[in-house]
Scaffold this motif. Structure first.
Motif, mmCIF file in Angstrom:
data_model
loop_
_atom_site.group_PDB
_atom_site.id
_atom_site.type_symbol
_atom_site.label_atom_id
_atom_site.label_comp_id
_atom_site.label_asym_id
_atom_site.label_seq_id
_atom_site.Cartn_x
_atom_site.Cartn_y
_atom_site.Cartn_z
ATOM 1 N N ILE A 273 53.961 4.844 26.693
ATOM 2 C CA ILE A 273 52.703 5.209 26.662
ATOM 3 C C ILE A 273 51.675 4.823 27.579
ATOM 4 C CG2 ILE A 273 50.540 5.075 24.987
ATOM 5 C CD1 ILE A 273 52.554 5.086 22.872
ATOM 6 N N ALA A 274 52.046 3.697 27.861
ATOM 7 C CA ALA A 274 51.150 3.201 29.148
ATOM 8 C C ALA A 274 51.167 3.837 30.476
ATOM 9 C CB ALA A 274 51.357 1.474 29.383
ATOM 10 N N GLN A 275 52.261 4.675 30.581
ATOM 11 C CA GLN A 275 52.769 5.637 31.726
ATOM 12 C C GLN A 275 51.486 6.770 31.976
ATOM 13 O OE1 GLN A 275 56.518 6.833 31.872
ATOM 14 N NE2 GLN A 275 57.570 4.774 31.536
ATOM 15 N N TYR A 276 50.970 7.118 30.811
ATOM 16 C CA TYR A 276 50.008 8.319 30.589
ATOM 17 C C TYR A 276 48.793 8.106 30.231
ATOM 18 C CZ TYR A 276 51.760 9.035 25.895
ATOM 19 O OH TYR A 276 52.273 8.920 24.595
ATOM 20 N N ALA A 277 48.547 6.929 29.335
ATOM 21 C CA ALA A 277 47.452 6.675 28.594
ATOM 22 C C ALA A 277 46.904 5.232 29.008
ATOM 23 C CB ALA A 277 47.850 6.673 27.197
ATOM 24 N N ASP A 278 45.694 4.913 28.416
ATOM 25 C CA ASP A 278 44.975 3.774 28.532
ATOM 26 C C ASP A 278 44.876 2.992 27.379
ATOM 27 O OD1 ASP A 278 44.093 4.427 31.295
ATOM 28 O OD2 ASP A 278 43.403 5.972 30.287
ATOM 29 N N THR A 279 44.880 3.564 26.060
ATOM 30 C CA THR A 279 44.578 2.977 25.012
ATOM 31 C C THR A 279 45.474 3.378 23.825
ATOM 32 O OG1 THR A 279 42.136 2.987 25.474
ATOM 33 C CG2 THR A 279 42.745 2.792 22.968
ATOM 34 N N PHE A 280 45.952 2.521 22.881
ATOM 35 C CA PHE A 280 46.570 2.511 21.782
ATOM 36 C C PHE A 280 46.024 2.534 20.515
ATOM 37 C CE2 PHE A 280 50.000 1.139 18.587
ATOM 38 C CZ PHE A 280 50.853 2.342 18.678
ATOM 39 N N ALA A 281 45.806 3.610 19.756
ATOM 40 C CA ALA A 281 45.196 3.541 18.443
ATOM 41 C C ALA A 281 45.839 3.666 17.413
ATOM 42 C CB ALA A 281 44.148 4.765 18.762
#
Length: 373
Positions: A273-281
């Motif tokens: 996920i960190a490869q395309y997003a900044d935040t995990f919700a």
């Protein structure tokens, strides 16, 4: 389908890429908001504990109560306009059932695995939708909000942006927008893709070229596409929302993939996920689950794992009524009773995990929870 609708449906990829590139260049402008080290308060559908969700009243109350960001969930009308509704289903949050002229449009649809019978946003033009009025979703728990039933129109995304920009100019405080793209796969299959219109709308407004914008989705492909088109910019973040368990994101399920939310919450999943997003919700209970007695159990390792992957942690959603609180914080006044002290105490328990932000139906209580830490 009329000629105008066909034209919107078949916009060329060249135009889409050009629009994305124009916005990417615009987002190089410096953000007007200084970085904050305290957790951010996201007004979930506005101050939806106090006013009917996704209305001007809900957004105004949230801003007055100190929310850092307000949330418009975005869906598409039949004629391709992005409007603020939590889902495509209109029956629970508007008075559509009281309009005899729309009785024949009652139908049954399955969207993202959930089947509803009633009225749906993509069966209405914007002009038709504007004849409806918003109502409170859970009036038994929020009678104070329900007293405003029938007072407010359904808002377009552009109207939300204009309103937030006006409030920012009035208050002297830059207010972020945290839009969620809802049912992307469903709308794409209906010939009403959200992403292209969304990017074009961001590009068309000076406010969203400068102010903080954090884009959410429970799907994966749309966030990857937005990262590709928008790049990384000072005022822009992407938020991967997840559910719990072995449930697949809608786009993954539609494509025959195997990825589940449970897998996305593993250490390996978070690194991806960190490869395309900044935040995990995640939902709050993924961080501190409930025991069989409905009291809080010990925290999971998820908060630490999220930060170890280089992601922000911004869970959803805190609500101030007893029925939504862990048993530790209920006050015995009844399941539908509003419990401000209990809600603040619950938020503080979760804030101890190092949250970077959180969604709440009552931003004023979120502000108080942070202030007491």
């Amino acid at each position: 389908m009329n000629a105008n609708m066909m034209g919107r449906r078949h916009l060329s990829r060249r135009r889409f890429v050009a629009t994305g590139a124009a916005l990417a260049g615009a987002l190089l402008l410096p953000t007007a908001r200084a970085a904050s080290t305290r957790p951010l308060v996201f007004a979930h559908r506005g101050a939806s504990a106090l006013r009917p969700e996704h209305t001007l009243a809900a957004y105004a109350q949230a801003i007055a109560d100190g929310a850092d960001y307000v949330e418009p969930d975005l869906v598409s009308t039949k004629d391709g306009v992005l409007v603020a509704r939590h889902e495509a289903f209109l029956s629970e949050t508007t008075d559509v059932g009281k309009h005899p002229e729309f009785a024949s449009r009652r139908t049954k649809k399955t969207i993202d695995g959930e089947t509803h019978e009633g009225w749906f946003v993509d069966d209405f033009t914007l002009a038709e939708l504007k004849t409806l009025r918003a109502v409170e979703r859970i009036p038994q728990s929020r009678p104070g909000s329900a007293q405003y039933d029938g007072m407010f129109q359904v808002l377009t995304f552009e109207e939300v942006i204009d309103f937030v920009a006006a409030q920012s100019a009035t208050t002297g405080r830059v207010i972020g927008i945290v839009p969620e793209l809802k049912h992307s796969t469903y709308f794409a299959r209906a010939g009403l893709p959200l992403e292209e219109r969304f990017i074009a709308t961001l590009a068309a407004h000076e406010y969203t070229r400068r102010a903080p914008v954090e884009i959410q989705s429970f799907e994966v492909a749309n966030l990857r596409l937005l990262r590709e088109k928008l790049g990384k910019r000072a005022n822009l973040r992407l938020m991967q929302l997840v559910g719990v368990g072995p449930v697949k994101p809608s786009d993954v399920a539609a494509s025959g993939g195997t990825l589940t939310y449970e897998q996305m919450a593993t250490k390996a999943g978070l690194r991806t996920i960190a490869q395309y997003a900044d935040t995990f919700a995640p939902p709050t209970r993924a961080l501190i689950p409930l025991q069989k007695d409905a009291k809080l159990a010990a925290p999971t390792s998820l908060a630490a794992d999220v930060h170890a992957a280089g992601l922000r942690l911004e869970p959803w959603t805190f609500r101030p009524e007893n029925r939504f609180l862990a048993a530790d914080f209920r006050d015995g006044a009844g399941e539908h009773a509003r419990n401000e002290a209990g809600s603040i105490a619950e938020m503080r328990r979760y804030l101890q995990l190092g949250l970077d932000g959180f969604f709440t139906d009552d931003p004023a209580l979120g502000v108080k929870a942070i202030a007491g830490m």
